[in-house]
Design a protein around this motif. Structure first.
Motif, PDB file in Angstrom:
ATOM      1  N   HIS A 264       3.008  22.516  18.948  1.00 24.05           N
ATOM      2  CA  HIS A 264       2.494  23.809  20.260  1.00 24.05           C
ATOM      3  C   HIS A 264       4.774  23.731  20.449  1.00 24.05           C
ATOM      4  N   ASN A 265       5.344  22.958  19.622  1.00 31.47           N
ATOM      5  CA  ASN A 265       7.072  24.016  19.794  1.00 31.47           C
ATOM      6  C   ASN A 265       6.818  25.062  18.763  1.00 31.47           C
TER       7      ASN A 265
ATOM      8  N   ILE B 269       1.755  26.693   9.767  1.00 30.78           N
ATOM      9  CA  ILE B 269       0.422  26.709   8.066  1.00 30.78           C
ATOM     10  C   ILE B 269      -0.501  25.507   8.409  1.00 30.78           C
ATOM     11  N   GLY B 270      -0.104  24.453   9.510  1.00 32.18           N
ATOM     12  CA  GLY B 270      -1.197  23.494   9.385  1.00 32.18           C
ATOM     13  C   GLY B 270      -0.598  21.699   9.276  1.00 32.18           C
TER      14      GLY B 270
ATOM     15  N   ALA C 109      -6.344  18.491  13.637  1.00 33.45           N
ATOM     16  CA  ALA C 109      -6.744  19.575  13.038  1.00 33.45           C
ATOM     17  C   ALA C 109      -7.662  20.161  13.821  1.00 33.45           C
ATOM     18  N   GLY C 110      -8.564  19.291  14.082  1.00 34.78           N
ATOM     19  CA  GLY C 110      -9.637  19.898  15.811  1.00 34.78           C
ATOM     20  C   GLY C 110      -8.990  19.730  16.426  1.00 34.78           C
ATOM     21  N   LEU C 111      -8.711  19.153  17.362  1.00 32.24           N
ATOM     22  CA  LEU C 111      -7.853  19.431  18.590  1.00 32.24           C
ATOM     23  C   LEU C 111      -6.743  20.639  19.080  1.00 32.24           C
TER      24      LEU C 111
ATOM     25  N   ALA D 146      -5.935  23.736  13.382  1.00 29.67           N
ATOM     26  CA  ALA D 146      -5.035  24.047  12.970  1.00 29.67           C
ATOM     27  C   ALA D 146      -5.370  23.768  11.723  1.00 29.67           C
ATOM     28  N   ARG D 147      -4.855  25.033  10.122  1.00 35.39           N
ATOM     29  CA  ARG D 147      -5.338  24.661   9.614  1.00 35.39           C
ATOM     30  C   ARG D 147      -5.280  22.823   8.374  1.00 35.39           C
ATOM     31  N   LEU D 148      -6.346  22.451   7.682  1.00 37.04           N
ATOM     32  CA  LEU D 148      -6.259  21.111   7.828  1.00 37.04           C
ATOM     33  C   LEU D 148      -6.062  20.987   5.753  1.00 37.04           C
TER      34      LEU D 148
END
Lengths: 334, 335
Positions: free
Chosen positions: A18-19, A29-30, A43-45, A48-50
């Motif tokens: 979050h920061n 970027i992930g 990544a799902g939560l 974000a790109r995994l």
């Protein structure tokens, strides 16, 4: 500026993501994580790109990475990132052995990348305010400090926190480094002696773990100041918050009390029969992540360095050495 | 029961206020010089003794509220005279003194009650009861704080003379050394640091001690004569196997006064206070009276006073030598 996260083993990664996104100059970027189930979960939560591997993330040549693996697993990820020429913010403690910590510092220096240790309390607003008073002389000479960094046992967050191999120990390894670092910074002096007593047999989380859950430590600094640290996982699971960090400074001018996590609301919910504290103070993690970004942008050493991480770890390891013999041990550790 | 009070400072007058709440008679006061006892003697309709021998000849109980270094002689003389004895903390100035005092009272068959008043403060007594009841399990990590300013007196400020008082660690921290032992059991080793061991001429003192108890519990004891007057703070925190309890005199104050500044100065010797129907000092004296009048057990024995003295002296030794001090079990305490 493009920054990714290597491993979500440490729960702080859940805050740092979050920061990173809250910093307007950063593209988060992930993430990558060798535990694929954990990687997919977070990544799902966080939408974000995994990346399929750390190498795949580094191949995209990010400007920086946050290393949030287990304490004992910082070194291999730091080495990967440093060899890829990527700047690094490593979770604390920097490592679990001085050899690993030195290797981490060295590989970053040799690769010419920034290494910052994640000591967010350096960016806590109450801690910074007193640091300014120390520096402008308004507190006078410091004689002694009484400090605490207590908490609930973090086993509910991540089981590895109580795994001696992965965490390097228990409450001592989890908590000592924060105050060791703050005290070095406040006092502008190095720790020359450490005395400690630890226990676990009858603490609130007894029976569930082998690592220490209680610890009382006395540090002596080169300038003569003595300071105690209580690093215990002594807060029960129904305590209204996770724990806290306090510092009391005894100086020429009197007493200064810092309760760094006191900026809370008291919340009572009758339906859930719950009582908890809701923190409204400034987010120290944000200041830390912003400093990492600024250091990269300005190509300068960060306020908190890898050497600071090494020194704090050395204090934590001296705690174990002293607790084993029941007498003070001197630093630097050989 | 006729009681003679030796010493007319804060403790002597505070104990007197407790004795009038009992069936005992305050027979008289002793001071040096004797004339200093006149005011208290007048207040309580009691005598002024010309010397200690005159007091011993006139009373059943002596209540020793004199400076620490005088306790030893006065207790030995009282025991030899067959008097029951109440003695302010610390019991003595040295461990040898303390052991002789306990032995003399045992040989003479007289009671020696050591005034560790903290055990009678309701917040401390109740926390001990909660722990003894098993409500938070066996204590694991204990934190105790007692902090204030350095005692000041216009004349004869014996508190700041190390040879007389033993300094802050013996005079002030002994309260919490006693409480730590009462709460978590016998102490195995002590490591401590304080300001005065490093800066003998500092105008303040402040100490930190880490105790290891024989049962594995650990205690952090903080004592301060370094706060600005009139601040007096006490705090405790007990983390046990099944829970946690905490007390902070500042955060849990029943009354907070924020008045426009007066010229009034802080008292010479700060006494902790929370609004109560009965002063803990009076509770203490009443309990001691009951123990003496009815030969009842007392919550603070001579052995308790001796054990607390041993811990405090070990803390001083540790602060002076820089190493942790192991405590030899005392036969008087084990018995």
């Amino acid at each position: 500026m493009r920054i990714g996260i290597m491993s979500f083993a440490h729960l702080h990664a859940e805050a740092y993501i979050h920061n990173l996104r809250a910093n307007p100059g950063v593209e988060m970027i992930g993430l990558a994580d060798e535990e694929h189930a954990r990687a997919r979960h977070f990544a799902g939560l966080f939408n974000a790109r995994l990346y399929p591997s750390y190498e795949a993330m580094l191949a995209e040549q990010p400007d920086g990475v946050l290393v949030c693996s287990e304490n004992a697993n910082h070194r291999p990820l730091v080495e990967l990132a440093a060899h890829a020429g990527v700047h690094i913010l490593s979770e604390k403690p920097l490592a679990t052995t001085l050899a690993d910590a030195q290797a981490i510092v060295d590989v970053c220096r040799n690769a010419g990348v920034i290494l910052m240790t994640a000591f967010p309390m350096r960016f806590s607003a109450p801690i910074l305010e007193v640091k300014a008073q120390l520096d402008d002389g308004s507190l006078g000479q410091i004689y002694a400090c009484n400090t605490t960094n207590q908490g609930q046992m973090p086993i509910k967050h991540r089981p590895w926190f109580v795994d001696k191999q992965l965490a390097g120990g228990g409450a001592v390894m989890d908590h000592i480094v924060h105050l060791a670092d703050l005290l070095r910074w406040y006092l502008g002096s190095e720790v020359v002696e450490v005395y400690a007593q630890t226990n676990h047999t009858q603490s609130v989380h007894a029976g569930t773990v082998e690592v220490e859950t209680g610890g009382l430590v006395m540090l002596t600094f080169a300038n003569g100041v003595f300071a105690s640290i209580d690093c215990s996982w002594s807060k029960p699971l129904n305590y209204p918050t996770w724990g806290g960090l306090t510092m009391e400074l005894i100086s020429e001018r009197g007493l200064t009390v810092i309760d760094a996590f006191s900026q809370n609301l008291n919340i009572y919910n009758q339906r859930q029969n719950s009582h908890y504290w809701s923190y409204w103070g400034s987010d120290a993690n944000q200041g830390m992540v912003n400093e990492f970004v600024e250091a990269i942008r300005e190509q300068r050493p960060p306020i908190v360095t890898g050497e600071d991480g090494y020194k704090a770890l050395e204090v934590a390891l001296a705690v174990y050495a002293s607790a084993a013999v029941g007498q003070p041990v001197t630093l630097p550790l050989s | 029961m006729r009681v003679g009070i030796a010493g007319v400072g804060f403790m002597g007058s505070t104990h007197a206020a407790g004795w009038v709440e009992t069936e005992a008679t305050i027979a008289g006061f002793l001071a040096q010089p004797p004339a200093q006892a006149a005011a208290l003697a007048r207040q309580y309709g009691a005598r002024v003794y010309p010397d200690y021998e005159a007091m011993l000849a006139d009373v059943d109980v002596v209540d020793i509220c004199t400076p620490t270094h005088l306790h030893y002689d006065m207790v030995l003389k009282a025991a030899a005279a067959g008097k029951q004895i109440i003695c302010e903390k610390p019991l003595g100035r040295t461990l040898t003194q303390g052991r002789e005092m306990v032995a003399a009272c045992r040989a003479a068959g007289v009671k020696l009650l050591v005034a560790h008043v903290v055990r009678f403060f309701p917040e401390y007594a109740q926390a001990r009861a909660v722990v003894a009841n098993g409500d938070i399990g066996q204590p694991a990590v204990v934190r105790l704080t007692r902090g204030t300013f350095r005692p000041k007196k216009a004349a004869d400020n014996w508190f700041v003379e190390f040879d007389k008082s033993g300094g802050m660690m013996l005079d002030l921290m002994i309260h919490d050394f006693d409480y730590a032992r009462w709460l978590a059991g016998e102490v195995e080793s002590v490591f401590a640091k304080n300001i005065s061991s490093r800066h003998p001429n500092a105008p303040v003192d402040y100490g930190l001690a880490i105790l290891k108890h024989r049962n594995g519990a650990i205690s952090h004891v903080e004592g301060s004569w370094a706060y600005p007057p009139p601040l007096f703070r006490t705090r405790f925190e007990i983390a046990g196997a099944d829970g946690f309890l905490e007390f902070d005199s500042g955060r849990m104050a029943a009354i907070s006064l924020h008045l426009h500044q007066q010229a009034a100065e802080a008292p010479d010797v700060p006494l902790p206070s929370s609004p109560l129907r009965e002063s803990p000092y009076t509770t203490e004296i009443k309990t001691f009276y009951h123990a003496l009048a009815h030969n009842a057990p007392t919550p603070v024995s001579a052995a308790d006073g001796l054990a607390a003295l041993q811990i405090a002296l070990a803390a001083i030794q540790s602060a002076q030598t820089g190493v942790a001090v192991t405590l030899e079990p005392l036969p008087e305490v084990a018995a």
